[in-house]
Write a protein that holds these residues in place. Structure first.
Motif, PDB file in Angstrom:
ATOM      1  N   LEU A   1       1.457  10.138  -4.428  1.00  0.00           N
ATOM      2  CA  LEU A   1       2.918  10.253  -4.517  1.00  0.00           C
ATOM      3  C   LEU A   1       3.391  11.302  -5.517  1.00  0.00           C
ATOM      4  O   LEU A   1       4.484  11.839  -5.380  1.00  0.00           O
TER       5      LEU A   1
ATOM      6  N   GLU B   1       0.864  -1.181   0.000  1.00  0.00           N
ATOM      7  CA  GLU B   1       0.000   0.000   0.000  1.00  0.00           C
ATOM      8  C   GLU B   1       0.899   1.229   0.000  1.00  0.00           C
ATOM      9  O   GLU B   1       1.939   1.206   0.673  1.00  0.00           O
TER      10      GLU B   1
ATOM     11  N   TYR C   1      -5.317   7.599   1.202  1.00  0.00           N
ATOM     12  CA  TYR C   1      -4.675   6.363   1.647  1.00  0.00           C
ATOM     13  C   TYR C   1      -5.717   5.386   2.193  1.00  0.00           C
ATOM     14  O   TYR C   1      -5.630   4.175   1.978  1.00  0.00           O
TER      15      TYR C   1
ATOM     16  N   ARG D   1      -6.722   1.625   0.898  1.00  0.00           N
ATOM     17  CA  ARG D   1      -6.665   0.513   1.859  1.00  0.00           C
ATOM     18  C   ARG D   1      -7.988  -0.247   1.903  1.00  0.00           C
ATOM     19  O   ARG D   1      -8.005  -1.489   1.922  1.00  0.00           O
TER      20      ARG D   1
ATOM     21  N   TYR E   1       2.625   8.664   9.249  1.00  0.00           N
ATOM     22  CA  TYR E   1       2.843   9.744   8.259  1.00  0.00           C
ATOM     23  C   TYR E   1       1.765  10.824   8.330  1.00  0.00           C
ATOM     24  O   TYR E   1       2.071  12.011   8.372  1.00  0.00           O
ATOM     25  N   GLN E   2       0.483  10.406   8.296  1.00  0.00           N
ATOM     26  CA  GLN E   2      -0.573  11.425   8.307  1.00  0.00           C
ATOM     27  C   GLN E   2      -0.810  11.917   9.745  1.00  0.00           C
ATOM     28  O   GLN E   2      -1.108  13.088   9.952  1.00  0.00           O
TER      29      GLN E   2
ATOM     30  N   ARG F   1       3.794  -1.910   4.069  1.00  0.00           N
ATOM     31  CA  ARG F   1       3.014  -0.790   4.635  1.00  0.00           C
ATOM     32  C   ARG F   1       1.533  -1.115   4.788  1.00  0.00           C
ATOM     33  O   ARG F   1       0.911  -1.733   3.928  1.00  0.00           O
TER      34      ARG F   1
ATOM     35  N   GLU G   1       8.783  11.426   0.413  1.00  0.00           N
ATOM     36  CA  GLU G   1      10.235  11.353   0.597  1.00  0.00           C
ATOM     37  C   GLU G   1      10.850  12.758   0.581  1.00  0.00           C
ATOM     38  O   GLU G   1      11.847  13.016   1.240  1.00  0.00           O
TER      39      GLU G   1
ATOM     40  N   SER H   1      -0.172   5.075   7.963  1.00  0.00           N
ATOM     41  CA  SER H   1      -1.067   6.238   7.996  1.00  0.00           C
ATOM     42  C   SER H   1      -0.971   6.963   9.326  1.00  0.00           C
ATOM     43  O   SER H   1      -0.944   8.189   9.384  1.00  0.00           O
TER      44      SER H   1
END
Ligand code: TYD
Length: 224
Positions: A72, A57, A87, A91, A121-122, A113, A174, A118
């Motif tokens: 991305l 994912e 995301y 999912r 990162y989120q 992942r 990134e 999530s």
């Protein structure tokens, strides 16, 4: 939404995959070596005669590949809540159409992942409420948690050196600054501390074969 309407949003039902198969996820920052370890594990599980579904994912389905392209590579700003929902949409579709059926068949799903990304990162990275982000993913997947999550932990400066050496263009995530990746790392470590039974935390600086052996031990215990 199905289920008990009085159930608080912040404490959704969650359960390990539970079927005859096994659901294993790899987590960690960009450059931690997840893909290498997932491949080594895939080869080993096959030698044990088990059917493996190797997936990731975002982008584990055709629909998901279109979402992956947006999250991305979209040029310009994406609102953090919109990013979290993209995301989660990837999912929801992936788990319902690919992962749950595989676990129900008795396959071993090895995935790069999942929902912890999530939350890290989120939640920690974009500074959304971690409980909200987790609840959103658990709603999206009807409460599916992995049987085992391998967290490859690496400090962001070392990860950046690896990514620079790989000489590939950076994607939207990134390209975020080091402070963002430091928050992501702390987010992962705090998730692992909350659920020690699900997580295997490994120092990603170790040699790949040494890491692979630790992963195999943890999986062997669960394969039965
Ligand atoms: P990944 O597939 O690991 O990238 P690569 O192809 O470079 O190995 O992940 C894509 C990016 O998406 C990564 O930077 C982490 C991010 N991500 C989130 O922010 N939230 C999520 O829920 C997931 C699954 C990934």
């Amino acid at each position: 939404m199905t289920g008990d309407p009085t159930r608080p949003l912040h404490a959704p039902r969650a359960a390990a995959a539970g079927g005859p198969g096994l659901f294993i996820t790899f987590e960690g920052g960009d450059g931690a070596g997840k893909t290498t370890q997932a491949s080594l594990l895939e080869d080993w599980v096959r030698t044990r005669g088990r059917n493996v579904v190797r997936t990731r994912e975002p982008g584990g389905t055709e629909l998901g590949l279109r979402i992956r392209e947006i999250v991305l590579h979209h040029r310009g700003h994406i609102d953090p809540r919109a990013e979290a929902l993209l995301y989660a949409a990837d999912r929801a579709h992936h788990i319902a159409t690919s992962v749950r059926p595989a676990v129900a068949r008795g396959d071993v799903v090895i995935q790069d992942r999942y929902l912890d990304s999530s939350v890290a990162y989120q939640g920690a990275g974009r500074v959304l409420d971690a409980n909200d982000v987790r609840a959103l993913s658990l709603w999206a997947t009807d409460g599916l948690l992995p049987d085992l999550t391998v967290l490859l932990d690496l400090d962001p400066a070392a990860a950046r050196r690896r990514l620079d050496a790989a000489d590939k263009p950076f994607d939207r995530l990134e390209a975020e600054k080091e402070e963002f990746h430091a928050r992501v790392r702390e987010g992962f470590l705090s998730l692992a501390a909350d659920e020690p039974g699900r997580f295997l935390v490994l120092d990603a600086r170790a040699a790949p074969e040494e890491l692979a052996a630790r992963v195999r031990n943890a999986v062997a215990e669960r394969l039965g």
